[in-house]
Design a protein around this motif. Structure first.
Motif, PDB file in Angstrom:
ATOM      1  N   ALA A  11       0.824  -1.209   0.000  1.00 16.52           N
ATOM      2  CA  ALA A  11       0.000   0.000   0.000  1.00 16.52           C
ATOM      3  C   ALA A  11       0.861   1.264   0.000  1.00 16.52           C
ATOM      4  O   ALA A  11       0.386   2.345  -0.343  1.00 16.52           O
ATOM      5  CB  ALA A  11      -0.933  -0.002   1.201  1.00 16.52           C
ATOM      6  N   GLY A  12       2.123   1.104   0.424  1.00 10.60           N
ATOM      7  CA  GLY A  12       3.018   2.263   0.483  1.00 10.60           C
ATOM      8  C   GLY A  12       3.363   2.668   1.912  1.00 10.60           C
ATOM      9  O   GLY A  12       3.805   3.793   2.143  1.00 10.60           O
ATOM     10  N   VAL A 115      -5.546   1.005  -0.596  1.00  7.10           N
ATOM     11  CA  VAL A 115      -5.243   0.650  -1.997  1.00  7.10           C
ATOM     12  C   VAL A 115      -5.939  -0.680  -2.291  1.00  7.10           C
ATOM     13  O   VAL A 115      -5.749  -1.654  -1.553  1.00  7.10           O
ATOM     14  CB  VAL A 115      -3.718   0.492  -2.219  1.00  7.10           C
ATOM     15  CG1 VAL A 115      -3.415   0.072  -3.654  1.00  7.10           C
ATOM     16  CG2 VAL A 115      -2.977   1.796  -1.912  1.00  7.10           C
ATOM     17  N   PRO A 116      -6.775  -0.741  -3.352  1.00  6.22           N
ATOM     18  CA  PRO A 116      -7.462  -1.999  -3.661  1.00  6.22           C
ATOM     19  C   PRO A 116      -6.486  -3.104  -4.079  1.00  6.22           C
ATOM     20  O   PRO A 116      -5.425  -2.809  -4.646  1.00  6.22           O
ATOM     21  CB  PRO A 116      -8.393  -1.649  -4.826  1.00  6.22           C
ATOM     22  CG  PRO A 116      -8.278  -0.188  -5.057  1.00  6.22           C
ATOM     23  CD  PRO A 116      -7.124   0.350  -4.278  1.00  6.22           C
ATOM     24  N   ASP A 117      -6.876  -4.351  -3.820  1.00  4.85           N
ATOM     25  CA  ASP A 117      -6.008  -5.504  -4.127  1.00  4.85           C
ATOM     26  C   ASP A 117      -5.519  -5.497  -5.573  1.00  4.85           C
ATOM     27  O   ASP A 117      -4.375  -5.854  -5.839  1.00  4.85           O
ATOM     28  CB  ASP A 117      -6.759  -6.825  -3.891  1.00  4.85           C
ATOM     29  CG  ASP A 117      -6.903  -7.151  -2.413  1.00  4.85           C
ATOM     30  OD1 ASP A 117      -6.578  -6.274  -1.583  1.00  4.85           O
ATOM     31  OD2 ASP A 117      -7.355  -8.265  -2.101  1.00  4.85           O
ATOM     32  N   GLU A 118      -6.396  -5.072  -6.513  1.00  9.55           N
ATOM     33  CA  GLU A 118      -5.996  -5.175  -7.924  1.00  9.55           C
ATOM     34  C   GLU A 118      -4.817  -4.266  -8.274  1.00  9.55           C
ATOM     35  O   GLU A 118      -4.085  -4.529  -9.213  1.00  9.55           O
ATOM     36  CB  GLU A 118      -7.187  -4.966  -8.879  1.00  9.55           C
ATOM     37  CG  GLU A 118      -7.974  -3.685  -8.683  1.00  9.55           C
ATOM     38  CD  GLU A 118      -9.162  -3.841  -7.728  1.00  9.55           C
ATOM     39  OE1 GLU A 118      -9.108  -4.701  -6.813  1.00  9.55           O
ATOM     40  OE2 GLU A 118     -10.144  -3.080  -7.889  1.00  9.55           O
ATOM     41  N   GLY A 197      -4.636   5.785  -1.065  1.00  3.37           N
ATOM     42  CA  GLY A 197      -3.274   5.403  -1.425  1.00  3.37           C
ATOM     43  C   GLY A 197      -3.057   5.149  -2.905  1.00  3.37           C
ATOM     44  O   GLY A 197      -1.983   4.712  -3.303  1.00  3.37           O
ATOM     45  N   THR A 198      -4.081   5.416  -3.718  1.00  3.00           N
ATOM     46  CA  THR A 198      -3.938   5.114  -5.157  1.00  3.00           C
ATOM     47  C   THR A 198      -3.325   6.287  -5.926  1.00  3.00           C
ATOM     48  O   THR A 198      -3.007   6.159  -7.097  1.00  3.00           O
ATOM     49  CB  THR A 198      -5.300   4.773  -5.804  1.00  3.00           C
ATOM     50  OG1 THR A 198      -6.153   5.913  -5.708  1.00  3.00           O
ATOM     51  CG2 THR A 198      -5.967   3.586  -5.129  1.00  3.00           C
ATOM     52  N   GLY A 207      -1.768  13.987   1.655  1.00  9.14           N
ATOM     53  CA  GLY A 207      -2.972  13.518   2.350  1.00  9.14           C
ATOM     54  C   GLY A 207      -2.673  13.129   3.793  1.00  9.14           C
ATOM     55  O   GLY A 207      -3.445  13.428   4.708  1.00  9.14           O
ATOM     56  N   ILE A 208      -1.526  12.500   4.001  1.00  7.69           N
ATOM     57  CA  ILE A 208      -1.155  12.076   5.358  1.00  7.69           C
ATOM     58  C   ILE A 208      -0.876  13.296   6.242  1.00  7.69           C
ATOM     59  O   ILE A 208      -1.356  13.377   7.379  1.00  7.69           O
ATOM     60  CB  ILE A 208       0.071  11.126   5.307  1.00  7.69           C
ATOM     61  CG1 ILE A 208      -0.339   9.802   4.642  1.00  7.69           C
ATOM     62  CG2 ILE A 208       0.620  10.875   6.714  1.00  7.69           C
ATOM     63  CD1 ILE A 208       0.819   8.845   4.399  1.00  7.69           C
TER      64      ILE A 208
END
Ligand code: AP5
Ligand code: MG
Length: 213
Positions: A11-12, A115-118, A197-198, A207-208
Motif C-alpha cells: 500500500a506504500g 489501496v485496492p487488491d488489484e 493510497g492510489t 494527504g497524510i
C-alpha cells in the motif's frame, strides 16, 4: 507524535513512513526491515522469520512483540515514532496498547493507506529495494536515477524474496484475515485516519500530512 501506518502489503507504508519520520523528526520502525536485516546477517531471529516470510505468512507474535516493545523503549523514541508493519494482529495491538498504558501513554494516530487488491500485484512486481540501506523504488512509479542502482549508495537493487506473485496473493489474504480488523480496532480507539493510497506518492504524503495536522 506516535503514529501507526496501516495498509495492505504494497500500500506504500514504507514509502510514506520514511517521509513521515523525516517530516516529524521521529524514528521509523519497520518490523519487516528489522526481520530482513536479521535474515541478511543470518541471525537466529532471521532464520526463524525467513521460514514464515518466504511463505507470505506472519512471523509469530511471540517473536515480534518483545522486539517492538524493546525498540520503542529506546531513548530516540521518547518524543514519538512511526510504526510500519506493526501491529498486524489484534494480540499485537493489545500488547502495544498495554505497554504504552503502563507508561501513561497512547498512540496518537493510525493512518490507513487504502489501496485496492488489484493495484497491489502490479506495484509488487515493479518494486526494487536496496539490500544495503533498505531504500525502496518502483521501476515505473518511483524509479532510481540510474536503472537498477540505489540513489543513496550505488548498491545494485534487488527484488524481495516475498514479491513473487503467488506469495503476494498469500500476503494479501493474510492481511484481510489478520490485519484488516485493526481498522475497526483503531476506529473504536478514535485515532483512525484514512488516506487514498492510489494517488502518486507525493499526493499520498500530502494527504497524510493533512490528516495528521
Ligand atoms: P513488510 O516488510 O512489512 O511487508 P508488507 O506489509 O507486506 O508491506 P510491504 O513492505 O510489502 O509494502 P509497503 O506497504 O511498505 O509498500 P512500499 O512502500 O514498499 O513485512 C514483510 C513480512 O515480514 C510479512 O509478510 C511478515 O511475514 C513479516 N512481518 C513484518 N511485520 C510483522 C508483524 N508485525 N507481525 C508478523 N509478521 C510480520 O510500496 C510498494 C511498492 O509500490 C514500491 O515499489 C513503491 O515504490 C511503490 N509505491 C509506493 N507508493 C506508491 C504510489 N503512491 N504509487 C505508485 N507506486 C507506489
Ligand atoms: Mg514495507
Amino acid at each position: 507524535m506516535k503514529i501507526i501506518m496501516l495498509g495492505a502489503p504494497g500500500a506504500g507504508k514504507g514509502t510514506q513512513a520514511k517521509r513521515v519520520a523525516e517530516e516529524y523528526g521521529i524514528p521509523h520502525i519497520s518490523t519487516g526491515d528489522i526481520f530482513r536485516a536479521n535474515i541478511r546477517d543470518n541471525t537466529e531471529l532471521g532464520k526463524k522469520a525467513k521460514e514464515y516470510m518466504d511463505k507470505g505468512l506472519l512471523v509469530p507474535d511471540e517473536l515480534t512483540c518483545d522486539l517492538v516493545m524493546n525498540r520503542i523503549s529506546e531513548a530516540d523514541c521518547k518524543d514519538g515514532f512511526v510504526l510500519d508493519g506493526f501491529p498486524r494482529t489484534i494480540p499485537q495491538a493489545d500488547a502495544l496498547t498495554k505497554a504504552l498504558e503502563e507508561k501513561g501513554m497512547s498512540m496518537d494516530a493510525a493512518v490507513d493507506i487504502e489501496v485496492p487488491d488489484e493495484n497491489i500485484i502490479g506495484r509488487m512486481a515493479g518494486r526494487r529495494f536496496c539490500p544495503k540501506c533498505g531504500a525502496t523504488y518502483h521501476v515505473v512509479a518511483l524509479p532510481p536515477k540510474a536503472e537498477g542502482i540505489c540513489d543513496n549508495d550505488g548498491e545494485k537493487l534487488v527484488i524481495r524474496d516475498d514479491d513473487k506473485e503467488e506469495t503476494v496473493r498469500n500476503r494479501l489474504s493474510v492481511y484481510h484475515k489478520e490485519t484488516q480488523p485493526l481498522i475497526d480496532y483503531y476506529k473504536k480507539a478514535q485515532i483512525l485516519k484514512t488516506v487514498d493510497g492510489t494517488k502518486t506518492a507525493d499526493e499520498v504524503f500530502d494527504g497524510i500530512k493533512a490528516v495528521l495536522s
